[in-house]
Write an enzyme that holds these catalytic residues in place. Structure first.
Site, PDB file in Angstrom:
ATOM      1  N   MET A 190       0.853  -1.204   0.000  1.00  0.00           N
ATOM      2  CA  MET A 190       0.000   0.000   0.000  1.00  0.00           C
ATOM      3  C   MET A 190       0.881   1.243   0.000  1.00  0.00           C
ATOM      4  O   MET A 190       1.868   1.293   0.705  1.00  0.00           O
ATOM      5  CB  MET A 190      -0.872   0.016   1.257  1.00  0.00           C
ATOM      6  N   ASP A 249      -0.050   5.706  -1.182  1.00  0.00           N
ATOM      7  CA  ASP A 249      -0.906   6.874  -0.886  1.00  0.00           C
ATOM      8  C   ASP A 249      -2.380   6.572  -0.620  1.00  0.00           C
ATOM      9  O   ASP A 249      -2.992   5.775  -1.335  1.00  0.00           O
ATOM     10  CB  ASP A 249      -0.950   7.832  -2.093  1.00  0.00           C
ATOM     11  N   GLN A 255      -3.409   3.419  -2.993  1.00  0.00           N
ATOM     12  CA  GLN A 255      -2.497   2.811  -3.961  1.00  0.00           C
ATOM     13  C   GLN A 255      -2.126   1.417  -3.439  1.00  0.00           C
ATOM     14  O   GLN A 255      -1.688   1.271  -2.298  1.00  0.00           O
ATOM     15  CB  GLN A 255      -1.240   3.686  -4.109  1.00  0.00           C
ATOM     16  N   TRP A 259       6.125  -2.237  -4.441  1.00  0.00           N
ATOM     17  CA  TRP A 259       5.341  -1.403  -5.351  1.00  0.00           C
ATOM     18  C   TRP A 259       5.324  -2.070  -6.724  1.00  0.00           C
ATOM     19  O   TRP A 259       6.330  -2.654  -7.148  1.00  0.00           O
ATOM     20  CB  TRP A 259       5.984  -0.008  -5.422  1.00  0.00           C
ATOM     21  N   PHE A 261      -2.829   5.295 -10.927  1.00  0.00           N
ATOM     22  CA  PHE A 261      -2.103   6.086  -9.936  1.00  0.00           C
ATOM     23  C   PHE A 261      -3.073   6.927  -9.093  1.00  0.00           C
ATOM     24  O   PHE A 261      -4.274   6.886  -9.287  1.00  0.00           O
ATOM     25  CB  PHE A 261      -1.060   6.961 -10.641  1.00  0.00           C
ATOM     26  N   SER A 262      -2.491   7.706  -8.209  1.00  0.00           N
ATOM     27  CA  SER A 262      -3.284   8.424  -7.205  1.00  0.00           C
ATOM     28  C   SER A 262      -4.308   9.368  -7.802  1.00  0.00           C
ATOM     29  O   SER A 262      -4.155   9.857  -8.925  1.00  0.00           O
ATOM     30  CB  SER A 262      -2.360   9.206  -6.274  1.00  0.00           C
ATOM     31  N   TRP A 266       8.972   6.726   0.900  1.00  0.00           N
ATOM     32  CA  TRP A 266       9.585   6.007  -0.215  1.00  0.00           C
ATOM     33  C   TRP A 266      11.013   5.582   0.143  1.00  0.00           C
ATOM     34  O   TRP A 266      11.754   6.322   0.772  1.00  0.00           O
ATOM     35  CB  TRP A 266       9.607   6.880  -1.476  1.00  0.00           C
TER      36      TRP A 266
HETATM   37  C1  FRU Z   1       3.150   9.497  -4.403  1.00  0.00           C
HETATM   38  C2  FRU Z   1       3.089   8.808  -5.743  1.00  0.00           C
HETATM   39  C3  FRU Z   1       2.120   9.540  -6.660  1.00  0.00           C
HETATM   40  C4  FRU Z   1       1.720   8.474  -7.637  1.00  0.00           C
HETATM   41  C5  FRU Z   1       1.691   7.239  -6.766  1.00  0.00           C
HETATM   42  C6  FRU Z   1       2.139   5.993  -7.473  1.00  0.00           C
HETATM   43  O1  FRU Z   1       3.623   8.688  -3.371  1.00  0.00           O
HETATM   44  O2  FRU Z   1       4.375   8.722  -6.303  1.00  0.00           O
HETATM   45  O3  FRU Z   1       2.668  10.678  -7.280  1.00  0.00           O
HETATM   46  O4  FRU Z   1       0.478   8.728  -8.205  1.00  0.00           O
HETATM   47  O5  FRU Z   1       2.549   7.493  -5.667  1.00  0.00           O
HETATM   48  O6  FRU Z   1       1.899   4.867  -6.703  1.00  0.00           O
END
Ligand code: FRU
Length: 477
Positions: free
Chosen positions: A36, A38, A54, A62, A97-98, A296
């Site tokens: 997981m 965002d 996410q 990821w 994505f987000s 991250w």
């Molecule tokens: C932020 C991010 C967003 C992107 C997502 C990808 O943590 O990098 O910019 O949409 O995570 O998982």
């Protein structure tokens, strides 16, 4: 691999059974299994709070992003729902994505970034990020409506749409990278489908970041808050210590006009782990924010247990008299309070006193009388890996974690006002701590990895004495 919702669900059900739950949160939201990051699409719809996030169901790393989904009546007890989006369309083939969610009449609309490479994914020149729409009547099953905003010409990083409404107009902001300049771009629409470019809302000057992720824009006390997560800020003394930051700019804005900043970028949370926060409104008008309680490239030791990543507590935002953003736990958090264990200690002097042998899900309350404390260091120790203490020589409140076995050692801190009383609310979950300082003044959030048999809580004071006017812990249920 076919990335469909039903494949994701099968995978999650199998993986869920194999989870090691020693560090799995008891009252924060985490994925059922897998990865997981965002929080996405935070919204109140049809009697429920919805949180999407996410999610990569297939591993603890990821990967091609899905949208995980959960709902709650009170923002602390979450019920998992089926994965809402899988990267199954041509518009989002490499990841959903987000993004955000809005309620449009009887429809719940998700606006998210389709992430896709045209050709070799090893080459950023092939990257396209487009804004997509998906809609639902039941808040559980979503119909894809496809692309609503294409990538601006010459741009590659263009993501994380946040949509809101003002009068009859829908607005969308999107985080972007223009060369080496982070930006927030603005769009306007009457129907969520046809969007008109309304220019750049704000952008980085030198050293303010090469990419601004996850922008959000809202009003608090008549001021506009532009909240975002910049990448590329250099560490500077006690500031910007994490790989990426999250924070805000304050200013004035009217539709059709420029955003006029008042002051510079301010970080929102001073711990090791808080990123990509997103806000939403409750039906009673409170502005709540939830962030990813990770960073991250941090090692996330829970990966060995079959899951990775969690979200923060819901935090209510307000603006102080001197125009600083304040975060307090949303009032719903108090609804988890069970038994209260008073800690009958008023003075700690060159000693440590164990207050609890086995701290689980807890809210610890500490009121330190700093003016009457002489100790050089005093505070709370949790197992052998965490200390949250006043360093009187530095005049700072320090959060120090020490998990060398996982490569996680170091401290974060915030300044104190000499002689001013210090009130702390500390929320402990299986692998996290969130420290709220002086009723909204500051916040420090970090992931922690205690051994199951080392969850003892102790007060300490060294090189002098320290005075408490209140101390105790709520069991959270
Ligand atoms: C932020 C991010 C967003 C992107 C997502 C990808 O943590 O990098 O910019 O949409 O995570 O998982």
């Amino acid at each position: 691999m076919m990335y469909t919702i039903s494949n994701a669900e099968q995978e999650l059900q199998a993986k869920r059974e194999a989870l090691n739950v020693r560090w799995y949160p008891r009252y924060h939201l985490a994925a059922r299994a897998g990865w997981m990051n965002d929080p996405n699409g935070l919204v109140w719809f049809d009697g429920w709070y919805h949180a999407f996030y996410q999610h990569h169901p297939y591993s603890t790393e990821w990967g091609p992003m899905h949208w995980g989904h959960a709902r709650s009546k009170d923002l602390v007890h979450w019920e998992h729902l089926p994965v809402a989006l899988a990267p199954e369309g041509p518009e989002d083939k490499d990841g959903c994505f987000s993004g955000s969610a809005v309620v449009n009449g009887d429809t719940l609309a998700l606006i998210y970034t389709g992430h896709k490479f045209h050709g070799d994914p090893g080459d950023e020149a092939n990257l396209y990020q487009v804004q997509c729409l998906a809609t639902s009547r039941d808040g559980i099953h979503f119909e894809r409506q496809g692309i609503v905003v294409e990538t601006p010409a010459g741009m590659h990083h263009f993501r994380d749409p946040k949509v809101w409404r003002e009068g009859d107009v829908w607005y969308m902001i999107v985080g972007a990278r223009d060369g080496d300049t982070g930006q927030v771009r603005l769009y306007r629409s009457a129907d969520l489908r046809q969007w008109h470019d309304a220019g750049v809302l704000d952008e980085a000057e030198k050293e303010m970041g090469y990419m601004w992720e996850c922008p959000d824009f809202f009003t608090l006390n008549g001021k506009r808050v532009l909240m975002f997560s910049p990448q590329g800020l250099a560490a500077n003394g006690y500031q910007n210590r994490n790989l990426f930051q999250s924070g805000y700019l304050l200013g004035e804005w009217q539709p059709g006009q420029a955003f006029v900043r008042e002051g510079g970028f301010v970080e929102m949370d001073h711990g090791h782990d808080f990123y990509a926060p997103q806000s939403f409104l409750t039906p009673d008008g409170r502005r709540i924010v939830i962030g990813w309680l990770d960073m991250w490239e941090s090692p996330l030791p829970e990966k060995q247990d079959g899951w990775a990543g969690m979200l923060s507590l819901p935090r209510e935002l307000s603006l102080s008299a001197d125009n600083r953003l304040q975060m307090r736990p949303a009032k719903e958090v108090e609804g988890m309070r069970g038994a209260w264990f008073p800690w009958p200690v008023t003075t700690v002097k060159n000693q440590q006193i164990v207050m609890m042998e086995n701290g689980g899900a807890l809210e610890v309350i500490l009121h330190w009388d700093c003016a009457n404390s002489s100790a050089e260091q005093y505070g709370l120790r949790f197992g052998d890996g965490l200390r949250v203490y006043v360093d009187a020589q530095m005049q700072r409140l320090v959060l120090e974690r020490h998990y060398p076995q996982f490569g996680l050692c170091g401290m974060r801190s915030v300044p104190l006002t000499e002689g001013k009383a210090l009130t702390l609310r500390l929320f402990f979950d299986s692998s996290s701590v969130e420290v709220f300082v002086n009723d909204g003044e500051a916040c420090l959030s970090s992931r922690i990895y205690p051994d199951a048999d080392r969850r003892d809580l102790a007060l300490f004071a060294w090189s002098g004495s320290a005075v408490l006017t209140e101390a105790g812990a709520w069991q959270l249920e």
